[in-house]
Design an enzyme around this catalytic site. Structure first.
Site, PDB file in Angstrom:
ATOM      1  N   GLY A  20     -46.241  22.342 -46.622  1.00  0.00           N
ATOM      2  CA  GLY A  20     -46.381  21.972 -45.200  1.00  0.00           C
ATOM      3  C   GLY A  20     -47.835  21.708 -44.889  1.00  0.00           C
ATOM      4  O   GLY A  20     -48.559  22.591 -44.421  1.00  0.00           O
ATOM      5  N   GLY A  25     -51.099  24.666 -42.132  1.00  0.00           N
ATOM      6  CA  GLY A  25     -51.333  24.580 -43.576  1.00  0.00           C
ATOM      7  C   GLY A  25     -52.757  24.132 -43.879  1.00  0.00           C
ATOM      8  O   GLY A  25     -53.436  24.681 -44.758  1.00  0.00           O
ATOM      9  N   LYS A 196     -43.450  38.729 -30.567  1.00  0.00           N
ATOM     10  CA  LYS A 196     -43.964  37.391 -30.267  1.00  0.00           C
ATOM     11  C   LYS A 196     -42.853  36.516 -29.669  1.00  0.00           C
ATOM     12  O   LYS A 196     -43.086  35.732 -28.751  1.00  0.00           O
ATOM     13  CB  LYS A 196     -44.529  36.765 -31.547  1.00  0.00           C
ATOM     14  CG  LYS A 196     -45.301  35.482 -31.271  1.00  0.00           C
ATOM     15  CD  LYS A 196     -46.039  34.971 -32.485  1.00  0.00           C
ATOM     16  CE  LYS A 196     -46.817  33.705 -32.129  1.00  0.00           C
ATOM     17  NZ  LYS A 196     -47.274  32.985 -33.311  1.00  0.00           N
ATOM     18  N   ASN A 200     -42.777  34.154 -26.300  1.00  0.00           N
ATOM     19  CA  ASN A 200     -42.493  32.718 -26.399  1.00  0.00           C
ATOM     20  C   ASN A 200     -41.237  32.343 -25.622  1.00  0.00           C
ATOM     21  O   ASN A 200     -41.164  31.273 -25.018  1.00  0.00           O
ATOM     22  CB  ASN A 200     -42.324  32.302 -27.867  1.00  0.00           C
ATOM     23  CG  ASN A 200     -43.654  32.232 -28.596  1.00  0.00           C
ATOM     24  OD1 ASN A 200     -44.701  32.058 -27.981  1.00  0.00           O
ATOM     25  ND2 ASN A 200     -43.628  32.380 -29.910  1.00  0.00           N
ATOM     26  N   GLU A 280     -39.072  23.825 -31.462  1.00  0.00           N
ATOM     27  CA  GLU A 280     -38.555  24.998 -32.176  1.00  0.00           C
ATOM     28  C   GLU A 280     -37.668  25.850 -31.256  1.00  0.00           C
ATOM     29  O   GLU A 280     -37.483  27.042 -31.502  1.00  0.00           O
ATOM     30  CB  GLU A 280     -39.712  25.798 -32.772  1.00  0.00           C
ATOM     31  CG  GLU A 280     -40.456  24.992 -33.838  1.00  0.00           C
ATOM     32  CD  GLU A 280     -41.496  25.795 -34.609  1.00  0.00           C
ATOM     33  OE1 GLU A 280     -41.419  25.869 -35.839  1.00  0.00           O
ATOM     34  OE2 GLU A 280     -42.409  26.342 -33.950  1.00  0.00           O
TER      35      GLU A 280
HETATM   36  N1  LIG Z   1     -50.415  25.285 -35.441  1.00  0.00           N
HETATM   37  C1  LIG Z   1     -50.560  26.532 -35.037  1.00  0.00           C
HETATM   38  O1  LIG Z   1     -51.577  26.881 -34.442  1.00  0.00           O
HETATM   39  C2  LIG Z   1     -49.504  27.570 -35.319  1.00  0.00           C
HETATM   40  C3  LIG Z   1     -49.764  28.906 -34.949  1.00  0.00           C
HETATM   41  C4  LIG Z   1     -48.784  29.873 -35.186  1.00  0.00           C
HETATM   42  C5  LIG Z   1     -47.594  29.517 -35.778  1.00  0.00           C
HETATM   43  N2  LIG Z   1     -47.380  28.209 -36.099  1.00  0.00           N
HETATM   44  C6  LIG Z   1     -46.092  27.889 -36.703  1.00  0.00           C
HETATM   45  O2  LIG Z   1     -46.320  27.343 -38.002  1.00  0.00           O
HETATM   46  C7  LIG Z   1     -45.346  26.337 -38.296  1.00  0.00           C
HETATM   47  C8  LIG Z   1     -46.075  25.029 -38.622  1.00  0.00           C
HETATM   48  O3  LIG Z   1     -46.768  24.612 -37.456  1.00  0.00           O
HETATM   49  P1  LIG Z   1     -47.787  23.396 -37.475  1.00  0.00           P
HETATM   50  O4  LIG Z   1     -48.411  23.365 -36.125  1.00  0.00           O
HETATM   51  O5  LIG Z   1     -48.659  23.459 -38.675  1.00  0.00           O
HETATM   52  O6  LIG Z   1     -46.764  22.165 -37.606  1.00  0.00           O
HETATM   53  P2  LIG Z   1     -47.061  20.715 -38.176  1.00  0.00           P
HETATM   54  O7  LIG Z   1     -48.462  20.324 -37.876  1.00  0.00           O
HETATM   55  O8  LIG Z   1     -45.949  19.852 -37.712  1.00  0.00           O
HETATM   56  O9  LIG Z   1     -46.955  20.912 -39.750  1.00  0.00           O
HETATM   57  C9  LIG Z   1     -45.744  21.008 -40.455  1.00  0.00           C
HETATM   58  C10 LIG Z   1     -45.922  20.238 -41.741  1.00  0.00           C
HETATM   59  O10 LIG Z   1     -44.778  20.426 -42.578  1.00  0.00           O
HETATM   60  C11 LIG Z   1     -44.531  19.196 -43.216  1.00  0.00           C
HETATM   61  N3  LIG Z   1     -43.167  19.150 -43.718  1.00  0.00           N
HETATM   62  C12 LIG Z   1     -42.001  18.993 -43.023  1.00  0.00           C
HETATM   63  N4  LIG Z   1     -40.952  18.976 -43.867  1.00  0.00           N
HETATM   64  C13 LIG Z   1     -41.462  19.112 -45.125  1.00  0.00           C
HETATM   65  C14 LIG Z   1     -40.876  19.142 -46.424  1.00  0.00           C
HETATM   66  N5  LIG Z   1     -39.557  19.025 -46.592  1.00  0.00           N
HETATM   67  N6  LIG Z   1     -41.690  19.305 -47.502  1.00  0.00           N
HETATM   68  C15 LIG Z   1     -43.033  19.397 -47.332  1.00  0.00           C
HETATM   69  N7  LIG Z   1     -43.646  19.362 -46.117  1.00  0.00           N
HETATM   70  C16 LIG Z   1     -42.861  19.223 -45.037  1.00  0.00           C
HETATM   71  C17 LIG Z   1     -44.795  18.175 -42.128  1.00  0.00           C
HETATM   72  O11 LIG Z   1     -44.980  16.900 -42.677  1.00  0.00           O
HETATM   73  P3  LIG Z   1     -44.919  15.607 -41.694  1.00  0.00           P
HETATM   74  O12 LIG Z   1     -46.146  15.678 -40.861  1.00  0.00           O
HETATM   75  O13 LIG Z   1     -44.913  14.498 -42.677  1.00  0.00           O
HETATM   76  O14 LIG Z   1     -43.658  15.737 -40.903  1.00  0.00           O
HETATM   77  C18 LIG Z   1     -46.077  18.725 -41.522  1.00  0.00           C
HETATM   78  O15 LIG Z   1     -47.203  18.274 -42.225  1.00  0.00           O
HETATM   79  C19 LIG Z   1     -44.457  26.250 -37.039  1.00  0.00           C
HETATM   80  O16 LIG Z   1     -43.342  27.074 -37.185  1.00  0.00           O
HETATM   81  C20 LIG Z   1     -45.345  26.790 -35.948  1.00  0.00           C
HETATM   82  O17 LIG Z   1     -44.630  27.324 -34.850  1.00  0.00           O
HETATM   83  C21 LIG Z   1     -48.290  27.234 -35.884  1.00  0.00           C
END
Ligand SMILES: NC(=O)c1ccc[n+]([C@@H]2O[C@H](COP(=O)([O-])OP(=O)(O)OC[C@H]3O[C@@H](n4cnc5c(N)ncnc54)[C@H](OP(=O)(O)O)[C@@H]3O)[C@@H](O)[C@H]2O)c1
Length: 316
Positions: A20, A25, A196, A200, A280
């Protein structure tokens, strides 16, 4: 363990793999020691010929910016020691389904998804793989392609979901601490995920439906009409699930304290709505509603919020 060496308690080479390559990530990849982290490409993705890595700019929380280059993992050449899963909750099972068979069976998997339901589904699907969950208050976003911003400095708690992950907890925490980010072991991660989720469930859907920042929900008639019943439903489900019991009034106080302290923030659900992405909701109010139905509890407000958020977007 040396700061950059392999941990003898973990299998493999000491490499941390990340599935991801999105905001969260890229945040972890940018803070972990260079050379000790790799992204896992999407299954069957044709990583462009000759492109063996992903490069981007990371704006750290202290304001400094650095160029980050993270290789794509060749798992046959370098079996990783730990897998961090930073896909959205709704993508996680599919992503792991096509990835885990190529990875070591004893390798711990750390799930970073918000909400609940996806982590439990992974632990049930792969009971023999050590599965852990993380709850993080770090914040990251990508305001434009090629740039990741560490927008909120927080903390991360990691804990075991499967029994076989318990003995690996301190080694996993140690491996993640090499990032310099604050990481703590948490033996009761389910409770922390619930804590959490409760917040949310009281903020995110309202901000998405009302198209407003966190603090603005507090005086809106729609929020004021439903928040009392919502908290009653959450309290009943929490009690039925065997979590730490909380009175509806205590739940409301927690929700409103956070809404006030983050009043200018755009929630992740509103941000998903604004960018036309799948939300989500199924893992937040939708999870409360599913668990409530299992216990025969009236969860009509959680159901209503879930349905209305689904109606916002054709693909949510
Ligand atoms: N961002 C934050 O600050 C934060 C904080 C706490 C918790 N979280 C949690 O962490 C999770 C990720 O959040 P995020 O903000 O990082 O989301 P995001 O930016 O949408 O990142 C998710 C990544 O996963 C990739 N992905 C989707 N399907 C995949 C697959 N089959 N194989 C490989 N990669 C795949 C997506 O690729 P594409 O872009 O190509 O679709 C995207 O790059 C969520 O559950 C979120 O609630 C995030």
């Amino acid at each position: 363990m040396s700061r950059h060496g392999a941990n003898p308690l973990l299998p493999g080479s000491g490499l941390i793999a990340i599935l991801g390559a999105g905001s969260l990530g890229r945040l972890w990849a940018g803070y972990l020691p260079a050379g000790k982290v790799a992204f896992i490409p999407r299954h069957n993705a044709t990583v462009d010929a000759g492109v063996e890595s992903l490069s981007y700019r990371l704006q750290r929380f202290d304001g400094s910016a650095l160029s980050v280059t993270v290789p794509w993992l060749d798992s046959s050449a370098t079996p990783p020691s730990v897998l961090l899963v930073t896909t959205k909750a709704g993508d996680t099972l599919d992503a792991l389904q096509s990835t885990l068979p190529d990875l070591p069976p004893a390798m711990p998997v750390v799930l970073f998804q918000n909400g609940m339901g996806s982590q439990q589904a992974v632990a049930e699907r792969w009971p023999h793989q050590p599965i852990l969950a993380a709850s993080t208050t770090e914040g990251a976003n990508r305001p434009e392609p090629g740039r990741t911003v560490h927008a909120g400095k927080g903390e991360t708690w990691v804990g075991p979901l499967t029994d076989n992950a318990t003995s690996l907890l301190s080694a996993v925490v140690q491996a993640l601490t090499a990032s310099g980010l604050r990481v703590h072991p948490e033996t009761n991660i389910q409770q922390r995920l619930w804590d959490k989720l409760v917040i949310n469930a009281g903020i995110n859907a309202f901000t998405a439906l009302l198209n407003c920042r966190n603090g603005d929900i507090l005086t809106h008639p729609f929020y004021l009409e439903y928040i009392g019943t919502l908290c009653t439903e959450i309290a009943a489900v929490l009690a039925a699930e065997g979590g730490q019991p909380l009175a509806p009034e205590a739940i409301r106080r927690r929700i409103e304290t956070v809404a006030r302290s983050t009043s200018e923030n755009t929630s992740s659900m509103l941000s998903d709505r604004q960018q036309g992405r799948t939300t989500e909701i199924d893992f937040i109010n939708g999870y409360v509603a599913r668990r409530g139905r299992v216990h025969g509890i009236d969860v009509s407000v959680n159901q209503m919020l879930t349905q209305r958020v689904h109606q916002l977007l054709p693909h949510s």
